[in-house]
Structures are given as C-alpha cells and as structure tokens.
Design a protein around this motif. Structure first.
Motif, PDB file in Angstrom:
ATOM      1  N   ARG A 212      -0.289  -1.887   2.997  1.00  0.00           N
ATOM      2  CA  ARG A 212      -0.253  -1.123   1.677  1.00  0.00           C
ATOM      3  C   ARG A 212      -1.141   0.160   1.816  1.00  0.00           C
ATOM      4  O   ARG A 212      -1.857   0.445   2.685  1.00  0.00           O
ATOM      5  CB  ARG A 212      -1.131  -1.894   0.498  1.00  0.00           C
ATOM      6  CG  ARG A 212      -0.486  -3.271   0.487  1.00  0.00           C
ATOM      7  CD  ARG A 212      -1.203  -4.378  -0.417  1.00  0.00           C
ATOM      8  NE  ARG A 212      -2.682  -4.774   0.002  1.00  0.00           N
ATOM      9  CZ  ARG A 212      -3.438  -5.152  -0.778  1.00  0.00           C
ATOM     10  NH1 ARG A 212      -3.285  -5.590  -1.956  1.00  0.00           N
ATOM     11  NH2 ARG A 212      -4.541  -5.735   0.137  1.00  0.00           N
ATOM     12  N   LEU A 214      -2.954   2.005  -0.563  1.00  0.00           N
ATOM     13  CA  LEU A 214      -4.117   1.677  -1.280  1.00  0.00           C
ATOM     14  C   LEU A 214      -5.070   0.710  -0.642  1.00  0.00           C
ATOM     15  O   LEU A 214      -6.310   0.930  -1.080  1.00  0.00           O
ATOM     16  CB  LEU A 214      -4.139   1.577  -2.718  1.00  0.00           C
ATOM     17  CG  LEU A 214      -2.925   2.515  -3.347  1.00  0.00           C
ATOM     18  CD1 LEU A 214      -2.414   2.143  -4.970  1.00  0.00           C
ATOM     19  CD2 LEU A 214      -3.290   3.830  -3.362  1.00  0.00           C
ATOM     20  N   HIS A 215      -4.776  -0.182  -0.129  1.00  0.00           N
ATOM     21  CA  HIS A 215      -5.737  -1.484   0.158  1.00  0.00           C
ATOM     22  C   HIS A 215      -5.548  -2.006   1.563  1.00  0.00           C
ATOM     23  O   HIS A 215      -4.324  -2.122   2.008  1.00  0.00           O
ATOM     24  CB  HIS A 215      -5.551  -2.655  -1.024  1.00  0.00           C
ATOM     25  CG  HIS A 215      -5.914  -2.074  -2.405  1.00  0.00           C
ATOM     26  ND1 HIS A 215      -7.071  -2.021  -2.939  1.00  0.00           N
ATOM     27  CD2 HIS A 215      -4.764  -1.807  -3.250  1.00  0.00           C
ATOM     28  CE1 HIS A 215      -6.825  -1.380  -4.090  1.00  0.00           C
ATOM     29  NE2 HIS A 215      -5.633  -1.407  -4.409  1.00  0.00           N
ATOM     30  N   SER A 228      -5.455   0.039   5.175  1.00  0.00           N
ATOM     31  CA  SER A 228      -4.660   0.949   4.415  1.00  0.00           C
ATOM     32  C   SER A 228      -4.071   1.927   5.059  1.00  0.00           C
ATOM     33  O   SER A 228      -4.525   2.333   5.749  1.00  0.00           O
ATOM     34  CB  SER A 228      -5.597   1.134   2.988  1.00  0.00           C
ATOM     35  OG  SER A 228      -6.334   2.092   3.555  1.00  0.00           O
ATOM     36  N   ASP A 254       2.457  -1.959  -2.405  1.00  0.00           N
ATOM     37  CA  ASP A 254       1.377  -1.358  -3.362  1.00  0.00           C
ATOM     38  C   ASP A 254       2.120  -1.776  -4.899  1.00  0.00           C
ATOM     39  O   ASP A 254       1.069  -1.940  -5.897  1.00  0.00           O
ATOM     40  CB  ASP A 254       1.387   0.106  -3.287  1.00  0.00           C
ATOM     41  CG  ASP A 254       0.386   0.469  -2.048  1.00  0.00           C
ATOM     42  OD1 ASP A 254      -0.910   0.149  -2.235  1.00  0.00           O
ATOM     43  OD2 ASP A 254       1.025   0.736  -0.959  1.00  0.00           O
ATOM     44  N   SER A 257       0.923  -5.115  -5.792  1.00  0.00           N
ATOM     45  CA  SER A 257      -0.526  -5.181  -5.944  1.00  0.00           C
ATOM     46  C   SER A 257      -0.513  -4.523  -7.499  1.00  0.00           C
ATOM     47  O   SER A 257      -1.684  -5.175  -8.313  1.00  0.00           O
ATOM     48  CB  SER A 257      -1.396  -4.434  -5.123  1.00  0.00           C
ATOM     49  OG  SER A 257      -1.241  -4.943  -3.724  1.00  0.00           O
ATOM     50  N   SER A 258      -0.029  -3.563  -7.863  1.00  0.00           N
ATOM     51  CA  SER A 258      -0.136  -2.795  -8.991  1.00  0.00           C
ATOM     52  C   SER A 258       0.183  -3.652 -10.002  1.00  0.00           C
ATOM     53  O   SER A 258      -0.395  -3.559 -11.324  1.00  0.00           O
ATOM     54  CB  SER A 258       0.755  -1.628  -9.072  1.00  0.00           C
ATOM     55  OG  SER A 258       0.527  -0.656  -8.317  1.00  0.00           O
ATOM     56  N   ILE A 272      -0.538   5.215  -6.495  1.00  0.00           N
ATOM     57  CA  ILE A 272       0.361   5.466  -5.505  1.00  0.00           C
ATOM     58  C   ILE A 272       0.829   6.881  -5.208  1.00  0.00           C
ATOM     59  O   ILE A 272       0.713   7.529  -4.215  1.00  0.00           O
ATOM     60  CB  ILE A 272       1.538   4.345  -5.689  1.00  0.00           C
ATOM     61  CG1 ILE A 272       1.229   3.152  -5.995  1.00  0.00           C
ATOM     62  CG2 ILE A 272       2.624   4.768  -4.823  1.00  0.00           C
ATOM     63  CD1 ILE A 272       2.354   2.148  -6.468  1.00  0.00           C
TER      64      ILE A 272
END
Length: 376
Positions: A212, A214-215, A228, A254, A257-258, A272
C-alpha cells in the motif's frame, strides 16, 4: 572497467520481510533465476539482510548462464562474507558479460542454519539442492543440477539487485506499485523494447504483492507485504543506480483501506492523490521521467462497493488530468468494458471478474507510449 562509466540496474526486486514463510536453510545451495534486462561487461550483485535478526553468512556464491558459463563471486576478495543484521552489501565488481537474451542463475551456498528473512515474492523461481555445496558441479558444467534439485517458485531469497557497468550510455525504468502491476506484464514491455530497438534501458521490478502507498504491512503479517510505498520510495526508486524513468501505479490496496474507514480525506481519495503527488515531486527533483498509471476495474473483488468504485474513478480522473506526470498509461480505459466501465472487458477477464488474464496482461504493456523513451 572504465571508471567514468556508471553502474545501472539490470535486475531488481523490492526487499520484504519473509520470516512468515518459516523457510530455513542449512548446508544447501540456493539457485536463483535472474531476469537480466540490460547487458553489460561487468556486474555486481546486492545481497540483503535488511530484515534479518541475525548475521547472514554466505559461504560461497557464483553466477552462471544457461550455457553454463560460470564465474565465482567475491566479497572484498574473499569467497565468503557475513552480512550484519539490517544491512545490505554489494559483491566485488566482476568481469562477466551478460545480455538480456540469455538466462542466468545465481548460486548461493548456505552452510550454517539460516532463516529466510529477506527477499521478495516474485514470478521468478529458485531451486534448493540436496545437502551440500554443489557450486563446484556447476563449475564443471554438470547439466543435471537443476533436475536434481527441488523446484520452488515465487520467491527471490537474499538478493535485491544486479547492476551492470557498460561502455555505452544506459539507464533504467522502474516499475513501482503493488500486485496489480506485479503480474508479469512488464515481460511484454521488455519485448516491445526489443522489437522497437530500445536496447539501452533496463526494466526494474520494484513492486510488492499486497503493498500500500499509505500504510505499511499489518503487524500480523510481519512485514510480508512491505513498508508503505511512501516510506520505501527513496530506497526502491531514488537510490537505484541509473534510474531515468518511473512507472507509478497506485493499486487497489489503498482503495480497500479507504473503504474501511470513515475518514473523509480517505473516502474521497485525497490521501492517495497526495501520496502520488509526493512521489511525483521527488521523482522530478531527481530528474526522473514519470509515467502515471490508472487503476483497472476491480468489480468482483470481495471488497468491491459503490464507495470503492467512486474513489477509483476520482483517483483515475486526477491521474489523467494531472500535470504531475510526463505521460499516462490509462490501464483503466484500455481494459474496461465500455458498457459497464466498473468491469473488465470479457476478453481480458479470466472468468472471475477481477483478475486480468494473459491477454489483458499483454494489453497493459501496449498502454505504454514508447515515444517517451526515445524523445527524452
């Protein structure tokens, strides 16, 4: 070796933590297939213990071709080396001619008990010998080595890079993203390069399954899916030697996850997009030409929802309209069903409404405008 020429990546994978695999080695030889994408007269190899909790001891290593042209690998003039935990090292430069039309294998003999801690899930393969050091048998051109070894797939243990040093100007293209782009499509891109006489650009794979932007990987997976995209961008893109081009793919993870949060900034794709902006800015600051990729249809994914689809549409539209990229590979428009754009075209669908078939994978390579590689 000409001191004025520079090292350029010819093979690469992104390092992840593989301790979850519970694979161990002792008194065994590992034979790893190398996907060399740029030729050269000198090579060096990066060995990684980035996620190791103990020193990694390599007793002996070699490289050999499908024609069994063999050469030992040295470390500060020695056959063996010890790589401290959390460290990576290069082998000594080796005069050994490689080219992208031939298959090469890296042999590593592990004498002491060693846990597989660092490597990458990949479409490549490796073999494990019966007990003992079989590198001398390779040196003696024993053609039965692979047949007498245990075949294993989808892992690249302990190495991350092969670099070449050439007398002509060369550079590399990095493909950066998650499993949506780590599906073998770039082998078709390499063929397009060859057909169109683009022979001085390597194609490097810096994708990670499950990754991902972001994470980082959830704790329960112990780093298997990598840190990430933002946190690994410097190591896997900016610090790669000879990089001139970048294909940036945000992927679906992502988006999933969002949709698991009520955070508004995530639910509309803002985070993102901001992550892609950061990567684009860093690439341009380092004179890297960047190609943005839209996200293909994901209908059929078990997490699919109207909310996820709206985020995908928003992110894709920004990628198409943004001035942050030098070029755009519109995977979405190329692969989607025009009547039902949330779905793949039937000709690209493997029957599960989500996974792209071999025809679709090849089509992804056709999305890349090759002009950008000849005009810059």
């Amino acid at each position: 070796m000409n001191s004025e020429t520079k090292w350029v990546g010819s093979f690469s994978v992104s390092a992840t933590n593989l301790t979850l695999t519970n694979i161990q080695f002792k008194n065994e030889t590992i034979l790893i297939k190398l996907n060399i994408t740029l030729g050269g007269k000198f090579i060096r190899i990066k060995f990684s213990n980035l996620y190791g909790s103990l020193p990694l001891k390599i007793k002996e290593a070699c490289i050999y071709s499908e024609n069994l042209v063999y050469s030992s690998i040295f470390f500060n003039g020695n056959h063996e080396t010890v790589i401290s935990e959390k460290e990576e090292i290069y082998s000594d430069p080796l005069e050994y001619t490689v080219n992208s039309a031939e298959n090469y294998w890296l042999g590593i003999y592990i004498e002491n008990f060693t846990e597989l801690s660092t490597g990458n899930f990949s479409l490549l393969s490796y073999y494990i010998s019966e007990k003992g050091n079989i590198l001398n048998e390779l040196k003696n051109k024993d053609t039965d080595i692979l047949h007498n070894s245990e075949y294993r797939n989808y892992l690249v243990p302990f190495i991350t890079n092969v670099e070449v040093n050439n007398e002509i100007p060369c550079s590399s293209l990095i493909i950066f993203g998650d499993s949506g782009i780590a599906n073998g499509w770039h082998s078709h891109l390499i063929k397009r390069f060859q057909i169109n006489n683009i022979l001085n650009i390597a194609v490097l794979s810096q994708e990670i399954n499950g990754n991902r932007f972001l994470h980082s990987c959830p704790d329960q997976l112990k780093g298997l899916y990598g840190s990430s995209g933002l946190s690994r961008f410097e190591r896997d893109v900016l610090k790669q030697n000879g990089v001139k081009f970048l294909i940036l793919f945000p992927g679906i993870n992502d988006l999933i996850s969002s949709c698991k949060t009520t955070d508004t900034s995530l639910s509309n794709g803002t985070d993102i997009i901001n992550a892609l902006k950061i990567c684009s800015t860093l690439a341009k600051e380092n004179n890297i030409i960047i190609i943005g990729c839209t996200i293909p249809p994901v209908y059929g994914c078990k997490y699919y929802s109207d909310r996820l689809e709206n985020i995908r549409i928003t992110v894709n539209q920004w990628i198409r309209d943004s001035e942050d990229f030098d070029s755009v590979a519109d995977f979405d428009s190329f692969l989607c069903n025009p009547v039902e754009p949330e779905k793949l075209k039937k000709t690209f669908d493997n029957g599960e409404y989500f996974y792209i078939n071999d025809t679709g994978v090849k089509a992804m390579a056709e999305c890349i405008d090759l002009k950008i590689f000849s005009e810059k």
